[in-house]
Scaffold this active site. Sequence first.
Site, mmCIF file in Angstrom:
data_model
loop_
_atom_site.group_PDB
_atom_site.id
_atom_site.type_symbol
_atom_site.label_atom_id
_atom_site.label_comp_id
_atom_site.label_asym_id
_atom_site.label_seq_id
_atom_site.Cartn_x
_atom_site.Cartn_y
_atom_site.Cartn_z
ATOM 1 N N HIS A 115 -3.890 6.655 1.503
ATOM 2 C CA HIS A 115 -3.548 7.633 0.463
ATOM 3 C C HIS A 115 -2.688 8.752 1.077
ATOM 4 O O HIS A 115 -1.767 9.265 0.442
ATOM 5 C CB HIS A 115 -4.848 8.194 -0.123
ATOM 6 N N HIS B 108 -8.598 6.054 2.380
ATOM 7 C CA HIS B 108 -8.171 7.461 2.319
ATOM 8 C C HIS B 108 -6.927 7.656 3.186
ATOM 9 O O HIS B 108 -5.999 8.375 2.820
ATOM 10 C CB HIS B 108 -9.266 8.376 2.868
ATOM 11 N N HIS C 235 -13.211 1.978 4.025
ATOM 12 C CA HIS C 235 -13.238 3.126 3.106
ATOM 13 C C HIS C 235 -12.343 4.253 3.629
ATOM 14 O O HIS C 235 -11.453 4.736 2.933
ATOM 15 C CB HIS C 235 -14.682 3.615 2.954
ATOM 16 N N GLU C 236 -12.594 4.657 4.865
ATOM 17 C CA GLU C 236 -11.811 5.765 5.432
ATOM 18 C C GLU C 236 -10.345 5.375 5.561
ATOM 19 O O GLU C 236 -9.448 6.199 5.396
ATOM 20 C CB GLU C 236 -12.379 6.215 6.778
HETATM 21 ZN ZN LIG Z 1 -14.495 8.872 0.871
#
Ligand SMILES: [Zn+2]
Length: 675
Positions: free
Chosen positions: A472, A469, A465-466
């Site tokens: 991104h 990011h 998940h991290e």
């Molecule tokens: Zn998040």
Amino acid sequence: MTENPFFEAWTTPFELPPFERIDPSHFPPAFERSMEEQVAEIAAIAGAGAAPDFANTIEALERSGRLLRRVSRVFNNLDSSATNEALQAIDRDYAPKLAAHQMRIALDPGLFARIDALYRKRDRLGLRPDQLRVLERHHLRLVRSGARLDPEEKARMSAVSQRLATLHTLFGQNVLHDEDEWRLMLNEEDLDGLPDFARAAAATAAAERGLDGKYVITLARASIEPFLAFSARRELRQRAYAAWAARGTHAGAHDNAPLIAEIMALRAEQARLLGYPSYAAYRLDDTMATTPEAADRLLRQVWEPAKQRAAEERADLAAAALAEGLNQPIAPWDWRYYAEKVRQQKYALDEAAVKPYFVLENMVEAAFDTAGRLFGLRFVPRPDCATYHPDVRAFEVQDAAGHAVGLFLHDNFARAGKRSGAWMSSYREQESLDGEVLPVIVNNNNFSKGDPTLLSFDDAKTLFHEFGHGLHGLLSRVRYPSQSGTSVRRDFVEFPSQVFEHWLSVPEMLRRYARHYRTGEALPEALLEKLLAARNFNQGFATVEYAACALLDLDLHTRPNPAGLDIARFEKDFLARIGMPPEIGLRHRPAHFQHLFAGSGYAAGYYAYLWAEVLDADGFAAFTEAGDPFDPALALRLKAIYSAGDTEDPMTLYRAFRGREPEIAPLLAQRGLAA
Ligand SMILES: [Zn+2]
């Protein structure tokens, strides 16, 4: 007298901060000078003799405050990942000063007059799409800060945001205090039920505190969650759970209840000044959802089905408990423990049997490999890059042609002085306004350090998940600093992170990277099938635990006048009102709900995870439909979202990737809630 490193150019790779030379005493003068610099820059823009145009106003504004951004990023990162009393004192001192500084700029009449003049004729300026959007966004940001208010109201807006900055800081420091303060010290005979990995992690935590030969459970999620799932000692589980649930509620100097009451009153006042009926209405006006009602509607679509699922799950748990001789209702400190037993019965899946196959280093490799196969990235270790803690690892990120695209820092372990949870942040963001600037991105996790460090399947999901990011930030390809990477609408920012989690469960990735820490053997096929079959297990609990917090957040921030709020009373009434199952505790009680009160980023915005989950479930379904989790054409279209930053409307970006608007059915199926 040592020189202040913030006043020098940094010649390190990627201009990584020279951490070994930075002392807390450098921050106050650096903050002061950088604020003065930006005030002068803004005065020059606002007072320019020439008529406003895009270059002398918007681009000049984008160029302003570079020193302040550099100082703030280093400060915020160190204060989150490696704080100490000196940094915390500076935070308390400067949070209101920095808020006042931001408001001074946002409410500068000369600056707003020029931006407003440009905004009114924006269609006739011959701007490219990203330029038009950056102009519109700045205009909206100033209006939403109060640029159209009269001088008296502006003064009040500024005072309110300064006070809020102080309250947010104190709230987070109180939670950290309670987390650092508490520990459960155990002897060998107290470890009934704990598997090897949990014993090893507890021994490491004890050794780090100078308690060799003992075992310590802390309030870090990676420590307490396994304890609640495996400890056969009900009274110890109850004690640990009570401490976890009580963070921020202790009367005295670190009590968060009075802070919440004041924060809520001030937020409602902000909304009133800006002409909104509630703080939630104000915040959601600038999101994909656009209204609290739309967010509430989505949450209600999962709430009742989730409660029904949870009731079925509870019946299974109660049966397992009875079989063990517990003839009492399931309590919140029992749920994880008996869920583990039921998981073993129903799926013959033992979390402790899976964990030896999830070695942190291998899961990091899996995340890197996924980024390689989807987006053509390579991660090359840079041990020469000195960071702020010996556990932090640095990687140069390269594209398929071998060109550097950024630097990635991985800070994976829980320790004192690091806030709980997992998050992505940056030391430098990508932009190309005056030449290409490459990003320096950091991922923080709070795994229990072991030898080797073993992850649960959920921990591995958090890692992915991290990292989503992180990508991104790393893949950002924008011109203007304010549009970089994750600077997107709040209920869109979780899409790149959540969609990336799906690649952890791709069977060929598990076969390759889930390998036993001792033998190196691949996860047995039968275990892999069980792991994937059990993915919907306990989703009633997980959905109730999450959605209750999101509903509470919206309910709280939709109140028009929360003056004199008694938060303990509110919490109790609210839980009764929504029919919260008593055997499921709130994932975040208000007193330690940092998303809501340690800052305003997720206030009235906790629903954003579910909002983005509609997109991630629907988005990953595209790869499933294509029959290839690495379908090159789809991957290329997905990469465009990671690269776009805030240069386009999020729904436009999503449609360009998916070919249509998102549908909710994949989300309901993903959570096992489909009718
Ligand atoms: Zn998040």
